[in-house]
Structure formats: structure tokens, C-alpha cells
Motif scaffolding. Sequence first.
Motif, PDB file in Angstrom:
ATOM      1  N   ALA A  12       0.844  -1.190   0.000  1.00 19.02           N
ATOM      2  CA  ALA A  12       0.000   0.000   0.000  1.00 19.02           C
ATOM      3  C   ALA A  12       0.880   1.241   0.000  1.00 19.02           C
ATOM      4  O   ALA A  12       1.847   1.323   0.743  1.00 19.02           O
ATOM      5  CB  ALA A  12      -0.898  -0.001   1.237  1.00 19.02           C
ATOM      6  N   TRP A  13       0.550   2.232  -0.836  1.00 19.55           N
ATOM      7  CA  TRP A  13       1.350   3.446  -0.925  1.00 19.55           C
ATOM      8  C   TRP A  13       0.587   4.620  -0.331  1.00 19.55           C
ATOM      9  O   TRP A  13      -0.592   4.547  -0.055  1.00 19.55           O
ATOM     10  CB  TRP A  13       1.740   3.705  -2.379  1.00 19.55           C
ATOM     11  N   GLY A  14       1.273   5.734  -0.146  1.00 16.21           N
ATOM     12  CA  GLY A  14       0.614   6.916   0.395  1.00 16.21           C
ATOM     13  C   GLY A  14       1.313   7.504   1.600  1.00 16.21           C
ATOM     14  O   GLY A  14       0.830   8.444   2.211  1.00 16.21           O
ATOM     15  N   THR A  15       2.477   6.969   1.984  1.00 11.20           N
ATOM     16  CA  THR A  15       3.264   7.547   3.069  1.00 11.20           C
ATOM     17  C   THR A  15       4.646   7.870   2.533  1.00 11.20           C
ATOM     18  O   THR A  15       4.946   7.624   1.363  1.00 11.20           O
ATOM     19  CB  THR A  15       3.413   6.575   4.257  1.00 11.20           C
ATOM     20  N   PRO A  21       2.113  -1.354   4.464  1.00 12.78           N
ATOM     21  CA  PRO A  21       1.339  -2.583   4.681  1.00 12.78           C
ATOM     22  C   PRO A  21       1.172  -3.387   3.398  1.00 12.78           C
ATOM     23  O   PRO A  21       0.911  -2.826   2.336  1.00 12.78           O
ATOM     24  CB  PRO A  21      -0.010  -2.044   5.188  1.00 12.78           C
ATOM     25  N   PHE A  22       1.332  -4.680   3.507  1.00  8.56           N
ATOM     26  CA  PHE A  22       1.152  -5.598   2.383  1.00  8.56           C
ATOM     27  C   PHE A  22      -0.344  -5.881   2.256  1.00  8.56           C
ATOM     28  O   PHE A  22      -0.985  -6.343   3.202  1.00  8.56           O
ATOM     29  CB  PHE A  22       1.928  -6.890   2.669  1.00  8.56           C
ATOM     30  N   SER A 270      14.487   2.396  11.596  1.00  5.93           N
ATOM     31  CA  SER A 270      13.703   3.370  12.359  1.00  5.93           C
ATOM     32  C   SER A 270      12.809   4.219  11.469  1.00  5.93           C
ATOM     33  O   SER A 270      11.704   4.596  11.863  1.00  5.93           O
ATOM     34  CB  SER A 270      14.620   4.292  13.163  1.00  5.93           C
ATOM     35  N   HIS A 271      13.286   4.533  10.283  1.00  3.89           N
ATOM     36  CA  HIS A 271      12.560   5.471   9.421  1.00  3.89           C
ATOM     37  C   HIS A 271      11.919   4.805   8.206  1.00  3.89           C
ATOM     38  O   HIS A 271      11.377   5.497   7.342  1.00  3.89           O
ATOM     39  CB  HIS A 271      13.500   6.595   8.990  1.00  3.89           C
ATOM     40  N   SER A 272      11.950   3.481   8.160  1.00  4.00           N
ATOM     41  CA  SER A 272      11.453   2.761   6.988  1.00  4.00           C
ATOM     42  C   SER A 272       9.965   2.964   6.736  1.00  4.00           C
ATOM     43  O   SER A 272       9.511   2.876   5.591  1.00  4.00           O
ATOM     44  CB  SER A 272      11.757   1.260   7.113  1.00  4.00           C
ATOM     45  N   GLU A 273       9.199   3.242   7.783  1.00  8.48           N
ATOM     46  CA  GLU A 273       7.758   3.446   7.597  1.00  8.48           C
ATOM     47  C   GLU A 273       7.350   4.892   7.852  1.00  8.48           C
ATOM     48  O   GLU A 273       6.159   5.202   7.886  1.00  8.48           O
ATOM     49  CB  GLU A 273       6.970   2.501   8.513  1.00  8.48           C
ATOM     50  N   GLU A 274       8.336   5.763   8.016  1.00  9.79           N
ATOM     51  CA  GLU A 274       8.028   7.167   8.315  1.00  9.79           C
ATOM     52  C   GLU A 274       8.422   8.108   7.182  1.00  9.79           C
ATOM     53  O   GLU A 274       7.572   8.732   6.559  1.00  9.79           O
ATOM     54  CB  GLU A 274       8.749   7.605   9.590  1.00  9.79           C
ATOM     55  N   ASP A 275       9.714   8.217   6.934  1.00 10.32           N
ATOM     56  CA  ASP A 275      10.185   9.249   6.017  1.00 10.32           C
ATOM     57  C   ASP A 275      11.476   8.863   5.283  1.00 10.32           C
ATOM     58  O   ASP A 275      12.228   9.733   4.849  1.00 10.32           O
ATOM     59  CB  ASP A 275      10.430  10.548   6.792  1.00 10.32           C
ATOM     60  N   LEU A 276      11.714   7.570   5.117  1.00 14.44           N
ATOM     61  CA  LEU A 276      12.956   7.154   4.464  1.00 14.44           C
ATOM     62  C   LEU A 276      13.033   7.623   3.017  1.00 14.44           C
ATOM     63  O   LEU A 276      14.121   7.847   2.492  1.00 14.44           O
ATOM     64  CB  LEU A 276      13.122   5.634   4.548  1.00 14.44           C
TER      65      LEU A 276
END
Length: 315
Positions: A12-15, A21-22, A270-276
Motif C-alpha cells: 500500500a502506498w501513500g506515506t 502494509p502488504f 527506524s525510518h522505513s515506515e516514516e520518512d525514508l
Amino acid sequence: MDIEYLPSYEMAWGTLGTIRPFLNFHAKRDALNIQAALEQKDVLTLIKILTNRSNAQRQIIAQTFKTITEKELSSGLKKALSGELENLLLALLMTPLQFEAYRLRQSMEGIGTDEEGLLEILCTRSPKVLANITSTYKEQYNKDLETDLKGETSGDFAKLVLALLKKKKVLGMVQRDTEALSEAINQAKADPGPWITILTTRDSEHLNKVFVNLESEKQETVDEAIEKAFSGDVRLGLKTLVRCVQSPNLYLAQRLETMKSATVQGVMVSHSEEDLLCVRVTYLRQTGTSLYTALQKQFKGDHLQALLAICRSED
């Protein structure tokens, strides 16, 4: 480099993170595939699954794995893997708060303290997140984070570290704060007190206005002013904090530039799901080389493939 398990499949994209999420998620199927992969020491399957699921999904997989096998998934990974790949995949199994608590603990263990490791987390995390990390640290290690930080630091640096841990937002006046910072470094012996207080109690927008004023007055960058006025760990701490206020993405990109394994893994997980994604773009702008390419020059083997999977793609 053509790696068959790097595509995001139905992510899922959008961040602004690289791991999302798969969409076609089946915890039991993943748990069974991981169980088979551990038995066969099929490292690529382990990487494929664990780097293509969000942290929340990985927690469900771990619980499902335990229900099916009556064993901890982390224990299975420790038996099947070793070295940096083991560390990386175990990091992916921790919750975000557990991982930050773990990184703080690692920065204080052994001979000497990793001041830069401490500062990265304390400077880039919000007061609310730091409060949650403190609680998680207590649960995980049965130790008080503030007490441990006091034991590992001293002097003005200790004051800065503790102020960062308990940082809060207090309204201030730009001109008054500019004058206070200027006066503090104009003394025969610079006083870090006002710098610690102001930099840990004001929001970034306010502080950036203060920095512009201070640089105009001093005719030098804030970084240069701190370099001249202070020394030792408190100088490192204040410079780091200023860099995080001015551009957290640039600061994190510069952390990645070190290409030290623990640092790279820490920042990326740490940043893989935030702002990488933002950090990746800044890294390219800063170095002229994409993070994806830089990783391939520094690391190798299955460890490299896992890092590339988290990085996700070339820029």
C-alpha cells in the motif's frame, strides 16, 4: 541489480516510508513459509517476507508463528542466521518503540558511550514519542532511562541529554531568544545553559527564525558559532540539535553517509515506515549518489539484499 524479491508486490502506498502494509496479507501463510524457510535456511524467503510487511504485520506474523510452533520467531532467526543479517532481521521484529529503546541501550553498553547514537534518537523524536520510549525502556530492561543517561554522561552534556529527554514546547519571543543565545556565547567563557534551555523548549519554526537572526548578527552560521564557543560533547550535542532543527532529513542522510553498519541499519529500520523516501532524496542531493547505489558499494551478500529491500529502489 535485478533482485527478484525487491519489488513491492501489493504494498500500500501513500506515506513517505519505503515499507508499507502488504495488501494481500495472510499471517498464517507467512508464518508457515517462514517456518519452512528456517528449517531449510532459505534466507531469501526470510528477507522477502520480513521486508515486505509493515511492522504491525510483522508483529502478527510473530504471534501467529508462536501459536503454530510454540516457539519465538526471534529464537528461530537467531538459530538460522548470524552476523549483521541476524541483527537486521531481529530489528525488524521489534516494535518501533522497542527498537528505539534497544538502540539507546546499545549506545550506553560496553566501554564508552556512543554519544552520536544517543543524540540521533533524542534530537529527532518528539516529546510524546520520547515519553513512550522511556516507558518501553523500563518494560524491556527494568531500568530507568533517565537514570541510565545520568550514569553515562556528565557535565553540560548530561544537562543537554536530560533536557532533550524531557523536552517540551514553550512559547518564546524570537528577538529575546536571539539576544539570550548571543549573550551566552559573547562571554569570556560561553554559557551553554541558555542554548540548552531554548533549543529544547521551542518548536522548529521558531528556532529557525532565531537562527536566521543570530547568523545575521554574527555574520557566521550557527554551526560555526557553536564550534567557536563550546567544546567537547556539549558542542557535539548542540551542533547535532541545530542540524536536526534546520533539516532532520539532511542530518539523517549524513548519518547514513558514514556507512557504518549499525548506524545504517538503525536509521533505515527506524525510518522505513516514516520518512525514508525523504532521507533518500536528501542523500542523493547531498552526495550525488543514490542510497541504493551507495549500499551496494559498501555491503555485500544477503545482508546487502536485506538493506536494498528496505531501501526499496534506485532514485
